[in-house]
Design an enzyme around this catalytic site. Structure first.
Site, short mmCIF file in Angstrom:
data_model
loop_
_atom_site.label_atom_id
_atom_site.label_comp_id
_atom_site.label_asym_id
_atom_site.label_seq_id
_atom_site.Cartn_x
_atom_site.Cartn_y
_atom_site.Cartn_z
N GLU A 1 0.87 -1.20 -0.06
CA GLU A 1 -0.11 -0.21 0.10
C GLU A 1 1.06 1.44 -0.26
O GLU A 1 0.56 2.19 -0.60
CB GLU A 1 -1.04 -0.11 1.29
CG GLU A 1 -2.00 -1.00 1.10
CD GLU A 1 -3.11 -0.92 0.00
OE1 GLU A 1 -3.59 0.42 -0.04
OE2 GLU A 1 -3.53 -1.87 -0.64
N HIS B 1 2.48 -10.15 17.12
CA HIS B 1 3.10 -11.52 17.39
C HIS B 1 4.65 -11.80 17.15
O HIS B 1 5.78 -12.13 17.86
CB HIS B 1 2.64 -12.74 17.12
CG HIS B 1 3.14 -13.91 17.77
ND1 HIS B 1 3.95 -14.84 17.20
CD2 HIS B 1 2.93 -14.78 18.88
CE1 HIS B 1 4.18 -15.68 17.99
NE2 HIS B 1 3.61 -15.66 18.83
N LYS C 1 8.44 -12.38 26.72
CA LYS C 1 8.71 -11.66 25.58
C LYS C 1 8.82 -10.14 26.11
O LYS C 1 9.23 -9.40 25.24
CB LYS C 1 7.24 -11.66 24.77
CG LYS C 1 7.34 -12.91 24.10
CD LYS C 1 5.93 -13.46 23.45
CE LYS C 1 5.86 -14.97 22.86
NZ LYS C 1 4.49 -15.17 22.45
#
Lengths: 363, 363, 363, 363
Positions: free
Chosen positions: D131, D282, D323
């Site tokens: 895009e 993620h 994380k």
């Protein structure tokens, strides 16, 4: 044979397009190479897309309300709302908000609107009243959404999202309120006062006598404040306690519905600014059905339509009911009002403070 | 050198874990090789995770309410709620729901609960009352969320999510209601009746005299129904119209808050089942603060906590306020109630119909 | 004068309505006086409104896919997907789901569909692959959304919503996977195997050799499984570690995009069943653009359109892109799939097990 | 007797509270009597509550990342990322965003960050790449969420929320891209280039050669851009078509996962700024597991945790996985990024442009 992509795929992917109208806005965001100019950033939101564009449209819609509001209007004979002889505005603005926004710092934006009489009618819930008054007595603090309820209860700390309200605040509120309830009951019994939620709120605004309070200013500026379920909160708790010691107080909701509806019926034009859902959203919208629809509308909330709730309904659902005019261009901004309402005020009412307050007696 | 993965990565990824308790439920869904057994499918939800597990827990929580409810309790002296001489239940169940659920087919599940006196106190909004009555006069239809409001308004069709309500339904409602309002006003003026929303709803339930109505059964079974903002809907429209032709009706909300709070204060235990947010969620929860918290609670709604609204607040926020006991195990199911409430009723109240209705006079 | 309600209000409120079509469904929910019949409850959802009606429509839409799927089709010359000589189905069903659903008990519903070859193409994320395999090695447990991350990390317990996965599970996965990666690399180097995510998943399904695994059955039943970002998860962690010890493995995503698109291009009809958003929703929809749109579509997710994400987009946005046919009747159910997908399977595929599995070699 | 409110109610409602810490922030919003000062309005957000406070915290968190980033760091031996001899920064900033944000005007904010090399690693989806490139060829327009898909498809107009993209834009993209694919394949076959998504994006950024493009600047400034599922979009469509005319291109995702993970492993500190959910959320988080967690994290999205999706998970879920560091103070802002990201950039990176760009070769 296999050296050609399937024609069905080529045709579907490369389908030619018709021209769009030439004046269609092109998407383009703010260019920070121009420096940090927050007003220009907000201006760029209109062509940023998604809810940024919605915010831009909401600002435009409210500025339309303000422009129409500033148009002079002849006082109208036979208008219930107009007995004071005050000249009506060209656009009656209804402001609604849920209780949590008064608990939050959005309260200061709302107080500014009331202080300068920039809105004409207010609808909120019981908490939307009492939390403003309580904040005049003690502070609300910033906590976190994840603080465990059991620990908080043991310490007497109440949580509202990521806000914390010490329970002592409510004790202070009781000390303040009970004598007023005594006095209200006395006036009912001796002077025949027929109390309604809006009259009680007016009285509480007078009694709090504090320039930080939304309802002090609503009282000073004669902005009616409606809250039909006024017993649904700490006010109700205190009224409940009071009903044992000193029974008999009556709060009538019939007189208020007539008063609210009249505000819509006899307005030249109306605009609705509704933050949050539930009662405040429905109550203002329903009043505007009485005039076959509001002319302008801005909703700011996080509700979604899929569960069929009025809270989450798009403005277009209100159009089907006649609550918003069929030719209106209502705007819904899907956002926590704490994020966008101060910005909206900055780009609308606060920009027009001089014009909006000219000739107002808001001392 | 480079033939070994970085040790920080290896250690972080392959960190050993402590043992979990042996009785921790293992995740396992339904095995359709066992055939299509919907009851077994629902039973498997407890170990399916996410909101399926929440639904399983909600069913357990309500079955706990029912079990406690069936425990016999001695009538208590000095209990305001107990003047009838009826034996109290071991768990007073408060049911709350928003208006849209009565517009939807969830109404039939709610009617079933009222018909068999399976709940003790009901709280809803104005629409939650009138839509039930109106459905006794004419139908509501299935449409679509995307039907344009302008077209609908021109055709006199009102949209509620994907439901359609012809505006004629409200005309029929006016025809039905106005004579009742006349009569209520007469009784106020001649017999000194002090009307409250709950008394009015009781009367409307009697007048509708239709076994499809929730409030007919609430009337028959003496289930009090609270709706403090009863003027916020079509009922308010009619009361507004009526106030011109025949003024003077008073609807007092003070008496009702005492009546509602007493239901919580004098209960042995309480359970809350609340579908949707806004007033109904807060009103029931606040009443349960009067007893230092409900013992059981199930919330079904689509609200989220991030905007600080009471609608979206997790049950744990209510714990901080003392509205739910600190040792309770409240359950929130994030779902459109239309999807889950009939299933919940199927797995709770409807399964125990015999025990719950033994000795009830629900003819 | 004042004895008449304002005419504007009367006219707006009592606006007459046009007739609705006679065959429009009337809203009516399940009557529990008929007893607890869960199949009848689900049948009543179609006329219950809101998402209950959507669930009813989703069941109808999938049953349409199944009906068309059972129609025999002549093998087509020149069809890339058809080299096996297997007869094609009348409707190629694409099933997509996010990783969390495999972590949950929805996995067992998905495995059932794969086991009986009721779907033709699967798209999922890396986690959607590895969590299925890992579950063959060790359990996932039910915890709670509010368990603190720091405590969990210290104990080596990973949280997925209200699920808990001991980190040892991933250690076991490493032990299992690394020798397979060695072997794959060997085959690449010695036999010229050009690995793609779908080929790797096929191999892993073979290696896991466990009838509880979705991908075991996908392997057995030759259902292609696409996951272009296969490195985005524990599989990627292991591939990363492996790249130090034994470098050189290549996973090509170009061959897979051709393979996936061909599934759509050469299908007689297609149906999409997509649980959740993100990559799986876009990847299946984009493949169906290659055939100028899917004939049938069911989306189940909790995304909303207001932020312009593809995840939350209504099916009608996909129509504008040519991803769903302009004459299709796609259905979106706004719900956590854990709540509705087992019910959907119960009312669709599982009801037609006999017909769907006739002649299949699924031993 | 009845003249005293029930003591259980009095005690529950008027429970005394413990003192809160003296330094706890008090809730107070902006006072527009101070005039319209947008920077002061944004500063007041920290004490406004709800998501306004979260926005304030997000700005603080990112300013922390920037402060640490400006600390000089010695080049580290054995660091895969460091072969260039460039001095590492004190905090490696990972920026992730979904495709729709590039379609929107948020693209200009992102381009600014890339242009001035204010971030170190970018992760996005296929649409997030194409895009941006397509916008260099033709415009995207502002439409509305409710525009019917069928009409749009017939006119060849694609809708992305309230944005419109003429399909001709994709035709232009094909014309531009296919020769580049030819060249890439040639280089693969003649020079042995092993293409990965990040290498392809680098090449496309070079080829587009347009200062309005995010990826032009990523190319110029050597900011690696990862997009493992690069075939999931228009790029995939073109690669699919190209595979018929000129087959053989390979895009390997293994090399990229090692490259991405190395960015995290060898960083002194890391910060994650992730707009939206799905793969981008993620993928960045998982890479940071390789270093046992990011030091700083800001998530901006509209996802909710209740369905167990990674998209909606609170940062605390990422803490359980390692994380995010257990001592970090990650911030999630629940909002459409179009509303808040330009404001965030205004109050963070753009305020520090001089310091951040000192000595950068960004010509």
């Amino acid at each position: 044979m296999a050296d050609q992509a399937p024609s069905v795929a080529m045709e579907a992917v490369l389908k030619p397009s018709c021209d769009l109208p030439e004046d269609m806005p092109k998407i383009r965001g703010y260019d920070f190479n121009q420096g940090v100019d927050l007003q220009a950033v907000l201006k760029s939101y209109l062509t940023t897309g998604f809810q940024a564009s919605r915010l831009g449209l909401a600002i435009q819609e409210i500025n339309q309300m303000i422009e129409k509001r500033l148009e002079p209007v002849e006082p109208d004979e036979g208008n219930e709302c107009d007995k004071s002889g005050e000249s009506k505005s060209g656009c009656t603005i209804f402001l609604g908000y849920t209780s949590n926004l008064i608990s939050s710092g959005v309260r200061e934006s709302i107080r500014y609107l009331a202080e300068h009489k920039m809105v004409d009618v207010i609808v909120t819930t019981a908490g939307g009243i009492e939390e403003d008054l309580i904040k005049c007595l003690a502070h609300t603090y910033l906590g976190d959404f994840s603080m465990p309820g059991k620990d908080l209860r043991q310490r007497g700390i109440n949580r509202i999202g990521n806000l914390l309200v010490p329970n002592d605040n409510y004790c202070k509120f009781e000390d303040w309120l009970i004598p007023i309830l005594d006095q209200m009951l006395l006036e009912q019994n001796t002077e025949g006062t027929r109390w309604t939620p809006s009259k009680m709120i007016h009285r509480l605004g007078k009694e709090i006598n504090n320039t930080e309070s939304v309802y002090y200013w609503a009282y000073k500026n004669n902005i009616p404040v409606f809250s039909p379920a006024l017993t649904d909160g700490s006010l109700g708790d205190m009224i409940y306690f009071h009903s044992f010691k000193n029974p008999g107080l009556i709060l009538d909701i019939v007189e208020d519905i007539r008063k609210l509806n009249s505000q819509a019926v006899f307005a030249k034009r109306t605009g609705m600014i509704i933050l949050g859902g539930g009662l405040v959203k429905h109550h203002i919208s329903n009043a505007n059905l009485m005039r076959n629809g509001a002319d302008y509308a801005v909703f700011v909330n996080t509700g979604q339509e899929f569960d069929g709730s009025d809270s989450g309904a798009r403005p277009d659902e209100a159009v089907s009911w006649g609550k918003i005019r069929t030719d209106a261009k209502p705007v819904k901004v899907y956002a926590d009002a704490s994020l966008v309402f101060p910005l909206i005020v900055a780009e609308t009412f606060a920009l027009h403070t001089d014009k909006l307050t000219a000739g107002k007696k808001t001392d």
